[in-house]
Structure formats: C-alpha cells, structure tokens
Design a protein around this motif. Sequence first.
Motif: not given
Lengths: 267, 325
Positions: B200-203, B125-128
């Motif tokens: 999480l990516i959206r957040q 999620a962090l990189p994306l």
Amino acid sequence: MKKNRLFFWVLLALLALLALAACFAPVLSPHDPNETSLSHALLSPSAQYPLGTDQLGRCMLSRILYGARLSLFSAVTVTVFVFLFGTVVGVCAGYFGGIVDGLLHPAITMVQSFPKLILAMAIAALLGIGIENMILALCLVGWVEYARLSRSFTQALRQQTFLQAARLCGESHGRIIVCRIIPNLLPPLLVQASLGIAGVILEIAALSYLGFGVEEPLAEWGAMISQGRGEMQTHVMLIVYPAVALFLTAALFQLLGEAGRDIIEES
Amino acid sequence: MRRPRTLPLAIGRKLLQFFLVLLGVTFFTFALLHLSPKNPAELWLIGPGGQAGMVSPEALAAQEKAMGLDRPFLVQYVRWLLGAMQGDLGLSFHSKLPVWTELVTHMAPTMWMTLCAFLGTLLLALPLGMVCAVRPGGVVDRVTQVLGFFALSLPSFVVALFLLWFVCMKMRLLPVIAAGGWKGLVLPVLVLIFQSALKLIRQVKAILRTQLQAPYVEGARMRGVPEGTILCSHVLKNSAPAICTCLSFYLGAFFGGSAVIETVFSVQGLGTLGVGAIGRMDYYLIQGFVLWCTVVFLVLNLLVDLFALWANPKLRQGRGEEEGR
C-alpha cells in the motif's frame, strides 16, 4: 541507463541458469527425490546428502531441484495461457468497446469478487488433486489482471493520432490491432508477466501447502513446507530450504520485472 | 443524447450492478459444485472418504429427494437463492449444523483480525506513503522499497511460519496454539499488516506523486501556500478516491486471503472454516462461505464507488470511464 540494462541482462542470465538447473534436475540430483529410507531419516548435511534428509529419509537437495522443475514449469504454463487469453480479450474489449466491453466489465468484477485463492482451491478440490487441475484452476482466476491491463492500454492507445491516421489510410481493424497496438502493448505486458510468474509460483506453493495442489509424494516446495511443519521445533531446516528456494525464485522474477519496468520508463 | 447527471440514477445503476454480479457469482459457484462428480447426498450420509457401496440405494434416493437433488439444476439454484434471501443457507454436511450458524460462530476472530490489520495497514501506510512521495529516494523510501520487495517475494504462509517458529517456539513469547483469546490474533495480524502495508505504501506514493505533479500544485506553491497545506488540504483530498479503491481491495483480500495464515496459526476463523469445507466437499458450507466473501467484497466496492461518485461529480454521467480504478 547502462546500469539498468546490465542489471537486466544479469538477471536474465541467472534466470537461464535456474531454468537449466530445473531442466537437468534428474542429472543434477544425487538421489531419487521420492526414494524413502527410514534408516536415513532427518540426517544433517553430509557428502552423501548435501542438504540432509527429511523425516522419510528423502534427499532434500534432490527434492528442491525437482521442486524447481515443477514450480517453473507450472508457473510458466499458467502465465503463458493467462497472458494470451487475457491480452486477446482485453485488447478486443478496449478496441471495439460497445457490447464486448459491456460483457467484459461485469465478468472482470465477478472474477475479482472471488477470493482468488479460495476459488482456485475450490476448483482444484472439485476436479481432484493434481498438477493439471491446479494449473487449470490458476488459469481460470489469473487472466483478469492481463485483460484489465491490456484493455486500459488499448483504450489509451486508441486516442492517439497515429491510429486514427492508420484508419484513414484504410487499414483494416485486424491489421491495426496486430501491427500497431500489440507491439506497443508488449513491453508493459511482459513486465506484468514476469511479476505474474513470481505471483503464480507463490500461489502454487500456497495451494500445495494447504493440500490442494500436487499429488502426495511429488516434490513441491509448498508441500515440503507443509510436511516439514511437524518437525519445526527440532528440525527447522526442513522448512528453511524450500522457503529459501521459493524466495530466491520469486525474487528473481520480481527483480526481472522491475528491471524491465525501469528500462521501459527510460525509453 | 444527453446522459442523466443525477446522483440517484448513478447510485441505482451501481446497486443494479451489485445484485447482478452477486447473482452471477452465486450461480457460477452453484454450477461449479453441480459439475463435481461427487454426489451431494452421498457426501451428506458418509462424508468425502466413503466408498460407493456403503449406502443402500434406497437410502441414497431418499436423501436425494430430501435435498431436492432430483429437481432440474435451475430449480435447485432458485430454491437455494430464495432460501439464501431468507437467511437459510442449508446445513453443513459435516457438522449437520445450519451453514449460517457455522459462519456466525467463526466470524468473530476473522472480523477482529481484519479490522486490526486494516487499521494497522492504514495507520502505517498513509504517513509512510506521504513521506515517500514527498522525499523520493530518501531513507524511508529505500527501506520500504527493500521490505516491499521481500513482502512480494515471500509467500505469506512462510512469513507466518517464521514468526510462529521465532516468537512462539524460540522466544516463547506467545503460545503456539492460542485458545481463542487476543493473544492468538497478534501474529496473524502482524503478518497481514506486513504483507499489505508495504504494498500500500508503494501505491499511496504513486498516487500522491501523480497528484503532486499536477499544475494546480505548482500554482499553489507560486502563490505562497505552505507545502504542508498543499499536501494535506489539496493533494490528499484529490487522492482520496484512488486510495479508497486500493483500501477496499485490501479489506476484501484480508477476508479471503487470510485463510492460509489462519491455518498456520490455528485460528478458528472463517478462513479455516472455508478451507476445511473445501477439503471435505461440504457443498452448502462452501456455497455460504463464497457468498459471504463475495458480499463483503462487493459491499466494500460499492461503498468506494458511491464515495467516488459523491466526491467527483464528473463520474455521475457516462458509463465505464472511471478514474482512479
């Protein structure tokens, strides 16, 4: 701009269609959803049974339609209650602050600390299996989200000058809350409610899948998936139909909420 | 009146909150179980399916006395609390083993699942999320939006069942019921990652975008700081508390919410234990299970709060005005 509004109205129309189908389930279903017939078990789709039958010979289409009625009714009931209760509590906490807020904050943390599904399961198990208890359990865990949201919105609104002007003009607290704060709060909260209904539908399905939701023979999508699990290797469609129904319904509410959010963000 | 600005006082306040909430949660669970119409002594002797007449009144009364049920409610609660602080959580009605033992023996699979799912979610999620924040509307953004929509509209157990059907039954890549090895954890972890990473990516995207619109970013750009440095050294650091808050929520949710997924894949973890305990009205086990989940959630929240207090000194004064929540 117009595309967003059009999308929103299309979704709303689809939703109305779904609600109508759910309400008229008794009329639209070709058979009684609880009518078992072992000689007709596990049939493929035919003219008589449009989606086939399950392992007890019950018509899948009828069960899907009745399941829609149950899910929609329960989800809307839960959401209406938690929306009203959560908003009232949150607005009071956000507006009056002080002791009210001091009581609310730990309460929110406490309810959040429970694994939500586990708590709902525990309540449903203790009170007995059944729709009413399931709705009650979901209401008890679900109000926190709305309280938190309305509290932070109210706190933000409180700083705005038009509210301070209203106080200077001598408006009572009650009038300010009802006539000024609530109308500003409604759009984002309604968006949250739409997304919330999608969530509750999925939670109801999860609870029923585990056996803590509806009573045994009642047609509910989660319960149907649980029953179909035994036949998964040979008749996977017993799971696919209710799963697709779940997905379409939750997706509809999800899209509706997001479309509403897009419209609000524009204006 | 000036509020104290010291770190130790703020930490002390957080710890106090921690214990109060723990107390409140355990009290509430205890009260809930107490309200149930079933008699715990009866459940101990004959299980949840028993009929009323199967046990003699004398045996029932003796069992009640042994379990301390004849005392007032508050006394029972305090006794349980004192026992819990010493590690004695009572005995399971079903297996008659200590609750603590049951929890410990079921902990391993759930711990591994949670750890792997958490790492996987973070690494994905962090990189994306950063890519989505930097290029909104791009390919990655749109794809994750669509997938995220699916993740929110499909119940986790349906995704789990689908994977079970496809991977284990159709493709026969993994056994349907794994005998406790790592193979049994692959699919549950994948389901957990799918559900949480996309949210999480959206957040992360939302948090990073808020930071990217701050004036200091524009100032840094005008001074000629490279875009990559802005992102990694400044924006990411400022977003860290908010992202940690989200992460702590997921970590807590993995523990409690993986119950359904564990049931689908027949993993003998805490989730299966909890669900079974609730179904069998195994009071002390339910109590211990809820206590454990709550402690985990609260500890994680506490760590995040402490991290935020350390990272952002403005939060050390005042009460309740927390950013990033």
